[in-house]
Design an enzyme around this catalytic site. Structure first.
Site, PDB file in Angstrom:
ATOM      1  N   CYS A 172       0.816  -1.223   0.000  1.00 22.68           N
ATOM      2  CA  CYS A 172       0.000   0.000   0.000  1.00 22.68           C
ATOM      3  C   CYS A 172       0.850   1.274   0.000  1.00 22.68           C
ATOM      4  O   CYS A 172       0.370   2.344  -0.368  1.00 22.68           O
ATOM      5  CB  CYS A 172      -0.936   0.013   1.200  1.00 22.68           C
ATOM      6  N   HIS A 182      -3.355   7.377   1.928  1.00 19.45           N
ATOM      7  CA  HIS A 182      -3.724   6.084   1.350  1.00 19.45           C
ATOM      8  C   HIS A 182      -5.149   5.772   1.801  1.00 19.45           C
ATOM      9  O   HIS A 182      -5.479   5.881   2.980  1.00 19.45           O
ATOM     10  CB  HIS A 182      -2.748   5.021   1.842  1.00 19.45           C
ATOM     11  N   ASN A 235      -9.977  -0.267  -0.718  1.00 27.26           N
ATOM     12  CA  ASN A 235      -8.516  -0.176  -0.635  1.00 27.26           C
ATOM     13  C   ASN A 235      -7.919  -0.714  -1.942  1.00 27.26           C
ATOM     14  O   ASN A 235      -7.965  -1.913  -2.198  1.00 27.26           O
ATOM     15  CB  ASN A 235      -8.019  -0.987   0.569  1.00 27.26           C
TER      16      ASN A 235
HETATM   17  N1  ACO Z   1     -18.863  -8.664   8.067  1.00 24.41           N
HETATM   18  C1  ACO Z   1     -19.421  -8.915   9.254  1.00 24.41           C
HETATM   19  N2  ACO Z   1     -18.702  -9.257  10.348  1.00 24.41           N
HETATM   20  C2  ACO Z   1     -17.368  -9.316  10.215  1.00 24.41           C
HETATM   21  C3  ACO Z   1     -16.726  -9.068   8.990  1.00 24.41           C
HETATM   22  C4  ACO Z   1     -17.537  -8.731   7.891  1.00 24.41           C
HETATM   23  N3  ACO Z   1     -17.031  -8.457   6.679  1.00 24.41           N
HETATM   24  N4  ACO Z   1     -15.387  -9.210   9.160  1.00 24.41           N
HETATM   25  C5  ACO Z   1     -15.198  -9.540  10.456  1.00 24.41           C
HETATM   26  N5  ACO Z   1     -16.397  -9.610  11.079  1.00 24.41           N
HETATM   27  C6  ACO Z   1     -16.652  -9.940  12.480  1.00 24.41           C
HETATM   28  C7  ACO Z   1     -15.522 -10.717  13.113  1.00 24.41           C
HETATM   29  O1  ACO Z   1     -15.637 -12.086  12.828  1.00 24.41           O
HETATM   30  C8  ACO Z   1     -15.752 -10.417  14.578  1.00 24.41           C
HETATM   31  O2  ACO Z   1     -16.779 -11.248  15.049  1.00 24.41           O
HETATM   32  P1  ACO Z   1     -16.692 -11.901  16.514  1.00 24.41           P
HETATM   33  O3  ACO Z   1     -16.673 -10.731  17.454  1.00 24.41           O
HETATM   34  O4  ACO Z   1     -17.932 -12.710  16.580  1.00 24.41           O
HETATM   35  O5  ACO Z   1     -15.414 -12.678  16.527  1.00 24.41           O
HETATM   36  C9  ACO Z   1     -16.279  -8.981  14.568  1.00 24.41           C
HETATM   37  O6  ACO Z   1     -16.726  -8.732  13.221  1.00 24.41           O
HETATM   38  C10 ACO Z   1     -15.217  -7.945  14.935  1.00 24.41           C
HETATM   39  O7  ACO Z   1     -14.021  -8.248  14.207  1.00 24.41           O
HETATM   40  P2  ACO Z   1     -12.745  -7.331  14.332  1.00 24.41           P
HETATM   41  O8  ACO Z   1     -11.686  -7.900  13.443  1.00 24.41           O
HETATM   42  O9  ACO Z   1     -12.426  -7.089  15.746  1.00 24.41           O
HETATM   43  O10 ACO Z   1     -13.318  -5.995  13.698  1.00 24.41           O
HETATM   44  P3  ACO Z   1     -12.665  -4.588  13.655  1.00 24.41           P
HETATM   45  O11 ACO Z   1     -13.520  -3.595  14.330  1.00 24.41           O
HETATM   46  O12 ACO Z   1     -11.213  -4.643  14.037  1.00 24.41           O
HETATM   47  O13 ACO Z   1     -12.743  -4.277  12.104  1.00 24.41           O
HETATM   48  C11 ACO Z   1     -11.277  -4.264  10.200  1.00 24.41           C
HETATM   49  C12 ACO Z   1     -12.084  -5.107  11.180  1.00 24.41           C
HETATM   50  C13 ACO Z   1     -12.246  -3.401   9.420  1.00 24.41           C
HETATM   51  C14 ACO Z   1     -10.531  -5.186   9.271  1.00 24.41           C
HETATM   52  C15 ACO Z   1     -10.318  -3.374  11.016  1.00 24.41           C
HETATM   53  O14 ACO Z   1      -9.563  -4.149  11.913  1.00 24.41           O
HETATM   54  C16 ACO Z   1      -9.403  -2.618  10.126  1.00 24.41           C
HETATM   55  O15 ACO Z   1      -9.805  -1.707   9.443  1.00 24.41           O
HETATM   56  N6  ACO Z   1      -8.102  -2.946  10.124  1.00 24.41           N
HETATM   57  C17 ACO Z   1      -7.160  -2.335   9.254  1.00 24.41           C
HETATM   58  C18 ACO Z   1      -7.062  -3.197   8.064  1.00 24.41           C
HETATM   59  C19 ACO Z   1      -6.698  -2.478   6.820  1.00 24.41           C
HETATM   60  O16 ACO Z   1      -7.138  -1.397   6.527  1.00 24.41           O
HETATM   61  N7  ACO Z   1      -5.885  -3.146   6.049  1.00 24.41           N
HETATM   62  C20 ACO Z   1      -5.567  -2.676   4.784  1.00 24.41           C
HETATM   63  C21 ACO Z   1      -4.183  -2.910   4.456  1.00 24.41           C
HETATM   64  S1  ACO Z   1      -3.106  -2.010   5.452  1.00 24.41           S
HETATM   65  C22 ACO Z   1      -3.404  -0.490   5.060  1.00 24.41           C
HETATM   66  O17 ACO Z   1      -3.681  -0.230   3.940  1.00 24.41           O
HETATM   67  C23 ACO Z   1      -3.322   0.489   6.147  1.00 24.41           C
END
Ligand code: ACO
Length: 325
Positions: free
Chosen positions: A115, A252, A282
């Site tokens: 990224c 980004h 993304n």
């Molecule tokens: N739909 C519904 N529920 C979901 C989904 C989905 N697509 N994905 C995960 N869940 C559930 C999980 O299973 C979990 O359920 P549980 O509590 O029963 O176990 C619950 O949602 C919470 O999951 P978390 O992973 O804790 O959710 P979080 O609030 O952290 O959000 C996310 C997840 C959006 C991926 C977040 O962590 C994030 O944005 N991380 C950064 C990732 C990113 O942007 N990466 C890109 C590459 S790096 C960069 O470019 C910066």
């Protein structure tokens, strides 16, 4: 004495025709549009057609940037493509773009920093121009991340999309005492100890397969804001500027929550933040030039504006580029 500055002469971008909405995704994996929008801000993403490779997306964006700059493909000295989704393991996607554009006199290579690829590529272009090694450089971020996704994994497949963006960078002599235009500072970082938090589980050397994207989302989120703030603060310190001096913050486009939290930590007014993540998700190395193109074409970014670009991604890699438009 005259110094050479790397100035952006033109911008272009391209999103594939096919749109996949959050509701479309909810028919493939157990998710809802409400969950995706609330956690990421993403509403839809674009998916490349089966016969479109990363180089095809890159070529369209590049042609648009060349037209915007009024530069002919023959005038390009160097083409840098930032991508983690190359057409082939080798040769570089950049040479396919060079061929598509009909350029026969320059040279071309890829940069792989996930990224952060576009920020890395801009930094390399800046160095080539300052050193007098190139006058006109095409910097492209292009990705077909849809090809790397595990479409059964709701924690990753909802986040990414395909697209491309490009800028034409030109050397511009700046006399001492004249107002500075172009790239003012670049700050790059990486830390391979975080490799397992965001990676693709394949490759020619390890598995002889392409592999699929794997991510510990919460871990990425935890590190993102601190890393981004660090390199942006470095840019402020190196240039003697502050958050108040910025005209536009073009991050980004990974996730609305990361962008908003970074802006808040840095004291950047949210009205100065360019956000396009809702429309394409993304797109990794393509996301900054995609957002930049929107903000330039709709008239927000004007000559003389102070613009901060930043990114963080797999590796981890992260970095910032500060420029006077
Ligand atoms: N739909 C519904 N529920 C979901 C989904 C989905 N697509 N994905 C995960 N869940 C559930 C999980 O299973 C979990 O359920 P549980 O509590 O029963 O176990 C619950 O949602 C919470 O999951 P978390 O992973 O804790 O959710 P979080 O609030 O952290 O959000 C996310 C997840 C959006 C991926 C977040 O962590 C994030 O944005 N991380 C950064 C990732 C990113 O942007 N990466 C890109 C590459 S790096 C960069 O470019 C910066």
């Amino acid at each position: 004495m005259l110094k050479q500055r790397a100035v952006v002469a033109g911008v272009g971008s391209y999103l594939p025709e096919k749109v996949m909405t959050n509701d479309d995704l909810s028919k493939i994996v157990d998710t809802t549009s409400e969950w995706i929008v609330q956690r990421t801000g993403i509403e839809r993403r674009h998916i490349a057609a089966e016969d479109q490779n990363t180089s095809d997306l890159a070529t369209i964006a590049a042609n648009r940037a060349l037209e915007d700059a009024g530069v002919s493909a023959q005038d390009i000295d160097l083409i840098i493509v930032a991508t983690s989704t190359p057409d082939n393991t080798f040769p570089a996607t950049a040479v396919a773009v060079q061929h598509n554009l009909g350029n026969q006199t320059g040279y071309a290579f890829d940069v792989q920093a996930v990224c952060s690829g576009f920020v890395y590529a801009m930094t390399i272009a800046d160095s080539f121009i300052r050193a007098g090694n190139a006058e006109t450089i095409l910097v492209i971020g292009a990705e077909t991340f849809s090809r790397l996704l595990d479409w059964t994994d709701r924690t990753t497949c909802v986040l990414f999309g395909d697209g491309a963006g490009a800028v034409v960078m030109r050397a511009q002599p700046v006399a001492d005492g004249e107002p500075e235009q172009g790239i003012l500072s670049c700050h790059l970082r990486s830390d391979g100890s975080h490799k397992q938090k965001l990676y693709v589980d394949g490759g020619p050397s390890s598995t002889q397969t392409t592999g699929q994207l794997r991510m510990q989302g919460r871990e990425v989120f935890k590190h993102a804001v601190g890393m981004i703030s660090g390199v942006v603060t470095d840019a402020f310190a190196a240039s003697g500027t502050t958050a108040d001096d910025l005209t536009w913050f073009i991050p980004h486009q990974a996730n609305k929550r990361i962008i908003e939290a970074s802006a808040e930590k840095l004291g950047i007014d949210i009205n100065k933040v360019v956000m396009t993540v809702e429309g394409h998700g993304n797109t990794s190395a393509a996301s900054i030039p995609l957002a930049l193109d929107v903000a330039v074409k709709d008239g927000r970014v004007q000559r003389g504006d102070l613009v901060m670009l930043e990114a963080m991604g797999g590796g981890f890699t992260w970095g910032s580029v500060l420029l006077r438009w």
